[in-house]
Design a protein around this motif. Sequence first.
Motif, PDB file in Angstrom:
ATOM      1  N   GLN A  97      34.186  -4.522  43.118  1.00  0.00           N
ATOM      2  CA  GLN A  97      32.761  -4.174  43.169  1.00  0.00           C
ATOM      3  C   GLN A  97      32.447  -3.090  42.124  1.00  0.00           C
ATOM      4  O   GLN A  97      31.466  -3.198  41.385  1.00  0.00           O
ATOM      5  CB  GLN A  97      32.384  -3.683  44.572  1.00  0.00           C
ATOM      6  CG  GLN A  97      30.887  -3.407  44.687  1.00  0.00           C
ATOM      7  CD  GLN A  97      30.499  -2.799  46.023  1.00  0.00           C
ATOM      8  OE1 GLN A  97      31.295  -2.132  46.681  1.00  0.00           O
ATOM      9  NE2 GLN A  97      29.271  -3.040  46.442  1.00  0.00           N
TER      10      GLN A  97
ATOM     11  N   GLY B 272      30.005  -5.612  48.925  1.00  0.00           N
ATOM     12  CA  GLY B 272      29.401  -6.291  47.776  1.00  0.00           C
ATOM     13  C   GLY B 272      29.860  -7.711  47.534  1.00  0.00           C
ATOM     14  O   GLY B 272      29.549  -8.297  46.490  1.00  0.00           O
TER      15      GLY B 272
ATOM     16  N   GLU C 179      29.882 -11.626  47.445  1.00  0.00           N
ATOM     17  CA  GLU C 179      28.694 -12.461  47.190  1.00  0.00           C
ATOM     18  C   GLU C 179      28.582 -13.651  48.134  1.00  0.00           C
ATOM     19  O   GLU C 179      27.492 -14.183  48.362  1.00  0.00           O
ATOM     20  CB  GLU C 179      28.739 -13.013  45.754  1.00  0.00           C
ATOM     21  CG  GLU C 179      28.918 -11.968  44.666  1.00  0.00           C
ATOM     22  CD  GLU C 179      27.630 -11.253  44.314  1.00  0.00           C
ATOM     23  OE1 GLU C 179      26.566 -11.696  44.789  1.00  0.00           O
ATOM     24  OE2 GLU C 179      27.696 -10.252  43.593  1.00  0.00           O
TER      25      GLU C 179
END
Length: 260
Positions: A124, A171, A173
């Motif tokens: 991240q 973070g 996705e």
Amino acid sequence: MKLTDLKKFKEKGEKITCLTAYDASFAKLFDTCEVDMILVGDSLGNVIKGDENTLNVTMEDMLYHTRAVAKSVQKSLLIADMPYQSYTNAAQTLENAKRLMDAGAQMVKFEGGAEHEASFKILQANQIPVCGHLGLQPQSVIEMGGYKVQGKDELGAKRILEDAKLLESWGVEAIVLECVPAELARRVSQSIAIPTIGIGAGIDCDGQVLVSYDMLGINTGYLPKFVKNFLSGHDSIESGVKNYIDSVKNQTFPDNTHSY
Ligand code: KIV
């Protein structure tokens, strides 16, 4: 599909399609058919190398196949798996993830949850997009005692749910959910804003992934219940792939017979 489309698809309720590819020719066909995401999976250990599991897949294998696939992919989002033992600490994870991105991946995927906090966080911090992988983790097949459905009891389900929320906060996705009860996959999908991509995880995931060889009815032995042959009754691979895409988009796949 672009990285920024992932959450948009979830928000508008459009199911995300994903297939594995290991070479330029299949990747070109899938890309032309507009599969949303193409995964260079470490399932290549099984379907390409002929091994019983994914434990012998190396970084060199993944780089070779990712480079080949990347040459053909124009529209699909290209994900590459990090193989067994390639993300055991933060520094190693960053180095290997960078190599896969340099080979053409747009996102890397690795298996596991909270135990890999340092690896998730370093990627991240370095803007390397990550897809998680929870539930059945084939790289832990020995520890898990075989290819078994995960999260069937309260404790296992709680852990998967908590891991999914942690991954989102770090973070990540998107998250592949493999072989978990459909009800748990529904709860996870409703609890996070990033998409879940199911394989043996029921209809309520935000997308579906299959190993392309399984989807085309090419297999060397045991077939899990979540596999469906989409080529059957179709006269070209292209038509079989479109059948898969349509079935995921219109939510006729997976049905109860493919779910736990
Ligand atoms: O390696 C692979 O093909 C995968 C999918 C089964 C999700 O991880």
